[in-house]
Design a protein around this motif. Structure first.
Motif, short mmCIF file in Angstrom:
data_model
loop_
_atom_site.label_atom_id
_atom_site.label_comp_id
_atom_site.label_asym_id
_atom_site.label_seq_id
_atom_site.Cartn_x
_atom_site.Cartn_y
_atom_site.Cartn_z
N SER A 56 18.21 94.13 77.68
CA SER A 56 18.52 95.00 78.80
C SER A 56 19.98 95.44 78.89
N ASN A 57 20.86 94.82 78.13
CA ASN A 57 22.25 95.30 78.11
C ASN A 57 22.49 96.27 76.96
N GLN A 58 21.43 96.59 76.23
CA GLN A 58 21.55 97.52 75.10
C GLN A 58 20.71 98.78 75.30
N SER A 59 19.64 98.65 76.05
CA SER A 59 18.72 99.77 76.22
C SER A 59 18.16 99.78 77.64
N LYS A 60 17.86 100.96 78.15
CA LYS A 60 17.29 101.07 79.49
C LYS A 60 15.77 101.04 79.50
N PHE A 61 15.18 100.98 78.31
CA PHE A 61 13.72 100.90 78.21
C PHE A 61 13.37 100.08 76.98
N PHE A 62 12.44 99.14 77.18
CA PHE A 62 12.06 98.28 76.05
C PHE A 62 10.67 97.70 76.28
N LYS A 63 9.88 97.71 75.21
CA LYS A 63 8.53 97.11 75.24
C LYS A 63 8.50 95.95 74.26
N HIS A 64 7.70 94.95 74.60
CA HIS A 64 7.58 93.80 73.71
C HIS A 64 6.25 93.09 73.95
N THR A 65 5.75 92.46 72.90
CA THR A 65 4.51 91.68 73.00
C THR A 65 4.75 90.30 72.41
N GLU A 66 4.39 89.29 73.16
CA GLU A 66 4.48 87.90 72.71
C GLU A 66 3.06 87.40 72.41
N SER A 67 2.91 86.79 71.24
CA SER A 67 1.57 86.33 70.84
C SER A 67 1.61 84.87 70.38
N THR A 68 0.55 84.15 70.72
CA THR A 68 0.31 82.80 70.21
C THR A 68 -1.15 82.76 69.76
N ASP A 69 -1.58 81.60 69.34
CA ASP A 69 -2.99 81.46 68.93
C ASP A 69 -3.94 81.68 70.11
N ASP A 70 -3.44 81.42 71.31
CA ASP A 70 -4.30 81.50 72.49
C ASP A 70 -4.06 82.74 73.35
N ASP A 71 -2.81 83.19 73.42
CA ASP A 71 -2.47 84.28 74.35
C ASP A 71 -1.74 85.43 73.65
N GLU A 72 -1.86 86.59 74.25
CA GLU A 72 -1.05 87.75 73.86
C GLU A 72 -0.67 88.47 75.15
N ILE A 73 0.61 88.53 75.41
CA ILE A 73 1.10 89.15 76.63
C ILE A 73 2.05 90.29 76.26
N SER A 74 1.78 91.46 76.80
CA SER A 74 2.65 92.63 76.58
C SER A 74 3.43 92.92 77.85
N GLY A 75 4.66 93.36 77.67
CA GLY A 75 5.51 93.64 78.82
C GLY A 75 6.47 94.78 78.54
N VAL A 76 7.03 95.34 79.60
CA VAL A 76 7.98 96.44 79.48
C VAL A 76 8.92 96.42 80.69
N TYR A 77 10.16 96.84 80.47
CA TYR A 77 11.07 97.07 81.59
C TYR A 77 11.67 98.46 81.41
N GLN A 78 12.13 99.01 82.50
CA GLN A 78 12.84 100.29 82.45
C GLN A 78 13.84 100.35 83.59
N CYS A 79 15.02 100.89 83.29
CA CYS A 79 16.05 101.10 84.30
C CYS A 79 16.18 102.58 84.61
N ARG A 80 16.71 102.87 85.78
CA ARG A 80 16.93 104.25 86.17
C ARG A 80 17.93 104.91 85.23
N GLY A 81 17.74 106.19 85.00
CA GLY A 81 18.57 106.89 84.04
C GLY A 81 20.01 107.08 84.43
N ASP A 82 20.35 106.89 85.71
CA ASP A 82 21.71 107.15 86.15
C ASP A 82 22.55 105.89 86.33
N ILE A 83 22.06 104.73 85.86
CA ILE A 83 22.88 103.52 85.95
C ILE A 83 23.35 103.12 84.56
N THR A 84 24.41 102.32 84.50
CA THR A 84 24.98 101.92 83.21
C THR A 84 24.16 100.79 82.60
#
Length: 284
Positions: A56-84
């Motif tokens: 989050s200190n490098q990009s204002k939008f990022f998607k990622h998926t974490e996987s194990t043998d039992d679970d797979e969780i996908s997530g995303v964050y996004q910041c407003r375009g006018d903040i640093t």
């Protein structure tokens, strides 16, 4: 207004100080939590949060998926375009704790703050925010406009502002923040949403704003993949008039000083010529 003008307005406004202070970026707007929870502890979710905040200190939008043998969780964050990026990191860094506090161990959640949001879901779970144009949250301010006889021409002004906004997000990489006359408007689409798709999403948000908020002088509409906000500032008109009067008064004073100074120099020059001529007469 053509798209080039709309984009110019949007990006020109990015150089203006934001109305919302930095400390307000982390204020909660809304949260959606799935009723179903993890049956055991969720180390995969913790790893997902760590991965998202790390970017989050490098990009204002990022998607990622974490996987194990039992679970797979996908997530995303996004910041407003006018903040640093620094403000983005500070905002996103608060999201995991807020999510854990408010949503506990929900298998899917979305937390929206003023400056950023984060969402995640366990694979195979239907979340409440599915569907690009699904309404997730709306907030309408005090009434006004022509419906209530408050502000003449308000709705026409707001419609024109929305038109600028729709053009701006299509050509402005999914974010636009600008002012049209006395109305501040802002919209943003989720990263990766194409120009036309973004425009369609914002158009849907505009329709919701007009239908749900009626003659409200401010409002926020959050759909699954875009949001918009608007706020009418009638006081700025009187301030603008005062500034113009002050400017005219200041210009008048400057002109008087310049003219007065020029006149003084002119008469001083004539006086010197007179003295010089008088001195020559004395020599004879």
């Amino acid at each position: 207004m053509d798209s080039t003008s709309a984009v110019f307005l949007c990006f020109a406004t990015l150089f203006i100080s934001s109305v919302i202070s930095i400390s307000d970026h982390s204020l909660l707007v809304y949260k959606n939590c799935a009723n179903r929870t993890f049956t055991t502890t969720a180390p995969t979710l913790t790893s997902l949060f760590q991965e998202l905040t790390a970017h989050s200190n490098q990009s204002k939008f990022f998607k990622h998926t974490e996987s194990t043998d039992d679970d797979e969780i996908s997530g995303v964050y996004q910041c407003r375009g006018d903040i640093t990026n620094q403000e983005c990191h500070s905002c996103v860094n608060t999201l995991p704790d807020i999510s854990k506090t408010m949503c506990r161990e929900s298998v899917a959640a979305r937390v929206q703050l003023h400056g950023c949001y984060m969402r995640y879901k366990l694979e195979g779970v239907d979340s409440d925010y599915s569907g690009k144009k699904r309404l997730l949250h709306k907030s309408c301010g005090e009434g006004g406009g022509s419906i209530n006889g408050g502000v003449g021409g308000f709705e026409e002004m707001r419609s024109a502002a929305f038109g600028v906004l729709e053009s701006g997000v299509v050509s402005g990489e999914g974010f636009c923040k600008t002012r049209y006359e006395l109305i501040d408007v802002m919209a943003q689409c989720e990263g990766g949403l194409g120009g036309c798709e973004c425009g369609e999403c914002v158009s849907s948000a505009v329709q919701v704003a007009e239908e749900e908020c009626g003659g409200s002088l401010s409002g926020e509409i959050y759909l699954a993949e875009c949001f918009l906000s608007f706020a009418y500032h009638p006081d700025d008109e009187s301030h603008s008039d005062e500034e113009q009067r002050d400017k005219k008064g200041s210009d008048g004073k400057k002109l008087a000083i310049v003219v007065g100074g020029a006149a003084a120099l002119f008469f001083g020059f004539i006086f010197l010529l007179f003295l010089k001529s008088w001195g020559k007469k004395d020599e004879y």
